[in-house]
Scaffold this motif. Structure first.
Motif, PDB file in Angstrom:
ATOM      1  N   PHE A  63      30.418  26.309   8.950  1.00 30.69           N
ATOM      2  CA  PHE A  63      29.627  27.419   8.410  1.00 30.69           C
ATOM      3  C   PHE A  63      28.600  26.895   7.404  1.00 30.69           C
ATOM      4  O   PHE A  63      27.401  27.186   7.509  1.00 30.69           O
ATOM      5  CB  PHE A  63      30.582  28.427   7.741  1.00 30.69           C
ATOM      6  CG  PHE A  63      29.927  29.682   7.251  1.00 30.69           C
ATOM      7  CD1 PHE A  63      29.969  30.857   8.004  1.00 30.69           C
ATOM      8  CD2 PHE A  63      29.279  29.718   6.018  1.00 30.69           C
ATOM      9  CE1 PHE A  63      29.376  32.025   7.542  1.00 30.69           C
ATOM     10  CE2 PHE A  63      28.680  30.876   5.552  1.00 30.69           C
ATOM     11  CZ  PHE A  63      28.726  32.036   6.316  1.00 30.69           C
ATOM     12  N   VAL A  64      29.076  26.122   6.446  1.00 31.48           N
ATOM     13  CA  VAL A  64      28.187  25.618   5.394  1.00 31.48           C
ATOM     14  C   VAL A  64      27.132  24.690   5.985  1.00 31.48           C
ATOM     15  O   VAL A  64      25.929  24.795   5.673  1.00 31.48           O
ATOM     16  CB  VAL A  64      29.002  24.885   4.297  1.00 31.48           C
ATOM     17  CG1 VAL A  64      28.078  24.182   3.326  1.00 31.48           C
ATOM     18  CG2 VAL A  64      29.908  25.877   3.569  1.00 31.48           C
ATOM     19  N   THR A  65      27.568  23.791   6.850  1.00 30.28           N
ATOM     20  CA  THR A  65      26.627  22.851   7.464  1.00 30.28           C
ATOM     21  C   THR A  65      25.572  23.577   8.293  1.00 30.28           C
ATOM     22  O   THR A  65      24.380  23.277   8.208  1.00 30.28           O
ATOM     23  CB  THR A  65      27.389  21.856   8.358  1.00 30.28           C
ATOM     24  OG1 THR A  65      28.360  21.168   7.562  1.00 30.28           O
ATOM     25  CG2 THR A  65      26.440  20.851   8.979  1.00 30.28           C
ATOM     26  N   ALA A  66      26.030  24.552   9.080  1.00 34.60           N
ATOM     27  CA  ALA A  66      25.095  25.285   9.938  1.00 34.60           C
ATOM     28  C   ALA A  66      24.090  26.070   9.104  1.00 34.60           C
ATOM     29  O   ALA A  66      22.899  26.126   9.432  1.00 34.60           O
ATOM     30  CB  ALA A  66      25.854  26.215  10.874  1.00 34.60           C
ATOM     31  N   ALA A  67      24.564  26.670   8.027  1.00 28.49           N
ATOM     32  CA  ALA A  67      23.666  27.473   7.191  1.00 28.49           C
ATOM     33  C   ALA A  67      22.598  26.582   6.555  1.00 28.49           C
ATOM     34  O   ALA A  67      21.397  26.891   6.624  1.00 28.49           O
ATOM     35  CB  ALA A  67      24.468  28.201   6.122  1.00 28.49           C
ATOM     36  N   LEU A  68      23.024  25.465   5.957  1.00 29.70           N
ATOM     37  CA  LEU A  68      22.068  24.608   5.247  1.00 29.70           C
ATOM     38  C   LEU A  68      21.158  23.873   6.229  1.00 29.70           C
ATOM     39  O   LEU A  68      19.926  23.876   6.065  1.00 29.70           O
ATOM     40  CB  LEU A  68      22.807  23.611   4.349  1.00 29.70           C
ATOM     41  CG  LEU A  68      23.542  24.236   3.153  1.00 29.70           C
ATOM     42  CD1 LEU A  68      24.287  23.165   2.358  1.00 29.70           C
ATOM     43  CD2 LEU A  68      22.566  24.969   2.234  1.00 29.70           C
ATOM     44  N   GLN A  69      21.742  23.246   7.223  1.00 28.77           N
ATOM     45  CA  GLN A  69      20.902  22.506   8.162  1.00 28.77           C
ATOM     46  C   GLN A  69      20.033  23.462   8.969  1.00 28.77           C
ATOM     47  O   GLN A  69      18.895  23.132   9.307  1.00 28.77           O
ATOM     48  CB  GLN A  69      21.779  21.644   9.090  1.00 28.77           C
ATOM     49  CG  GLN A  69      20.991  20.640   9.930  1.00 28.77           C
ATOM     50  CD  GLN A  69      20.289  19.576   9.095  1.00 28.77           C
ATOM     51  OE1 GLN A  69      20.857  19.078   8.133  1.00 28.77           O
ATOM     52  NE2 GLN A  69      19.038  19.257   9.419  1.00 28.77           N
ATOM     53  N   GLY A  70      20.561  24.642   9.231  1.00 31.32           N
ATOM     54  CA  GLY A  70      19.759  25.650   9.923  1.00 31.32           C
ATOM     55  C   GLY A  70      18.541  26.044   9.111  1.00 31.32           C
ATOM     56  O   GLY A  70      17.434  26.186   9.648  1.00 31.32           O
ATOM     57  N   TRP A  71      18.753  26.186   7.830  1.00 38.54           N
ATOM     58  CA  TRP A  71      17.618  26.496   6.955  1.00 38.54           C
ATOM     59  C   TRP A  71      16.572  25.373   7.021  1.00 38.54           C
ATOM     60  O   TRP A  71      15.375  25.626   7.193  1.00 38.54           O
ATOM     61  CB  TRP A  71      18.106  26.692   5.512  1.00 38.54           C
ATOM     62  CG  TRP A  71      17.007  26.572   4.514  1.00 38.54           C
ATOM     63  CD1 TRP A  71      16.040  27.491   4.237  1.00 38.54           C
ATOM     64  CD2 TRP A  71      16.714  25.418   3.695  1.00 38.54           C
ATOM     65  NE1 TRP A  71      15.176  27.004   3.286  1.00 38.54           N
ATOM     66  CE2 TRP A  71      15.565  25.739   2.938  1.00 38.54           C
ATOM     67  CE3 TRP A  71      17.316  24.164   3.521  1.00 38.54           C
ATOM     68  CZ2 TRP A  71      15.012  24.843   2.027  1.00 38.54           C
ATOM     69  CZ3 TRP A  71      16.756  23.273   2.618  1.00 38.54           C
ATOM     70  CH2 TRP A  71      15.625  23.621   1.888  1.00 38.54           C
ATOM     71  N   LEU A  72      17.025  24.121   6.910  1.00 33.64           N
ATOM     72  CA  LEU A  72      16.085  23.000   6.929  1.00 33.64           C
ATOM     73  C   LEU A  72      15.370  22.895   8.271  1.00 33.64           C
ATOM     74  O   LEU A  72      14.142  22.691   8.315  1.00 33.64           O
ATOM     75  CB  LEU A  72      16.828  21.688   6.625  1.00 33.64           C
ATOM     76  CG  LEU A  72      15.975  20.420   6.635  1.00 33.64           C
ATOM     77  CD1 LEU A  72      14.861  20.486   5.593  1.00 33.64           C
ATOM     78  CD2 LEU A  72      16.844  19.188   6.397  1.00 33.64           C
TER      79      LEU A  72
END
Lengths: 200, 200
Positions: free
Chosen positions: B84-93
């Motif tokens: 969840f955290v990885t997808a949210a942050l990397q998704g933003w980038l």
DNA sequence: GTCTATAAGGAGATAGAC
DNA sequence: GTCTATCTCCTTATAGAC
């Protein structure tokens, strides 16, 4: 009137430029505004600086030179890595809060330079200088406390700048030093998690 | 010439404003430049917007509204908190790298507004909106994966914004997406360290 | 050396012809 | 409603009087 040495005029204009940029922002730091802040006629500006951009460049140089000697004193006595990291980061924040002008002005200038083809290299130069400065601390900390970093030093340094940059950006808007300190402490814990006892 | 509805003109000018600000920076996004980018005569600008500041305000509103629906899709399938955290942050980038205009423009506008008494509340509003948006994700993540946060949610949210802000600020200057991703991953690890299994 | 006065250009905003 | 032309102000930079 009074004849004033060019170097004295330059120093006065740079100090005035720092004040105007920190107080009113880059967009309002015109050559007129800076000269007026320095109590000089407008034309004196161009007697010292070839252009507005040249003043900004020299101001960055002057701020970075003044800053580079600051943090080292805060960490000289740190007995542990934790103390070292905490003292360095909190020391940086305390200095910025106590005397915001240089920090504010540098962020204004970097943001201003980012979108200017003529000045973009200035923004890059600021990061290059910060990177070199932080890298020396990261390496020194590893040596002094017998730890090595789990990831490349470049990535440690970059993460330090991410945290200080992010904290500063938020603090520039809300001026909430306590919250900034808590974010910085979280960043410090993350950094400490990247260090491990060196073998041998 | 052609009669165009005010709302259509507004949409065209806002889109043009976004392009000009992202491409040339706030300092060059004059009413003339924006109107020209939208292929309209200069006077049309003031026919739609009361002032240059009003256009900037509406542009912020339009960018924030468009952005708020984006991240949710990236995390909907995440099976673990780490995902969840990885997808949210990397998704933003990834979104910022693929289509930088909104991210670039928003940073330009926040920096511009910071030092303007008339627009300072705009910068505060941007952080307030981001805070609300990130808070909903932080709370949702806790609920969905049965974890609680070791520190107040407000501080978790603030740290998320520190990391994304710091990463964005650096990326805006060097456009190094790989390094940005590594910094973001370090931030993600720090966030995961703030979560613990909820009792009962 | 110093500084007033001005050139040359760009800004936001608006009047008024069509 | 539309848009050209302009008002007023402010910018960087410089010429030229003292």
């Amino acid at each position: 009137m009074q004849r004033i040495a060019v170097e004295d005029r330059r120093a006065g204009l740079l100090a005035a430029g720092l004040r105007v940029i920190a107080r009113d922002g880059m967009a309002r730091a015109s050559t007129r505004a800076v000269a007026a802040e320095a109590d000089m006629p407008t034309a004196s500006f161009h007697y010292v600086f070839a252009s507005h951009d040249a003043m900004v460049e020299q101001l960055v140089e002057s701020i970075l030179t003044a800053q580079s000697t600051g943090i080292a004193e805060a960490v000289v006595d740190a007995p542990t890595l934790r103390d070292f990291v905490t003292a360095a980061l909190q020391g940086w924040l305390d200095r910025a809060v106590a005397d915001p002008a240089a920090e504010v002005a540098l962020h204004e200038i970097v943001c201003w330079s980012r979108s200017s083809p003529e000045l973009h290299r200035l923004a890059e130069a600021v990061y290059a200088r910060y990177t070199a400065s932080v890298a020396s601390f990261v390496v020194a900390a590893g040596d002094r406390f017998g730890v090595r970093w789990r990831i490349p030093v470049d990535d440690v340094v970059r993460f330090v700048l991410v945290v200080t940059d992010g904290v500063a950006a938020r603090w520039l808007v809300d001026r909430d030093a306590e919250s900034a300190g808590r974010s910085l402490a979280l960043g410090a814990e993350a950094l400490l998690g990247l260090a491990q006892e060196a073998a041998g």
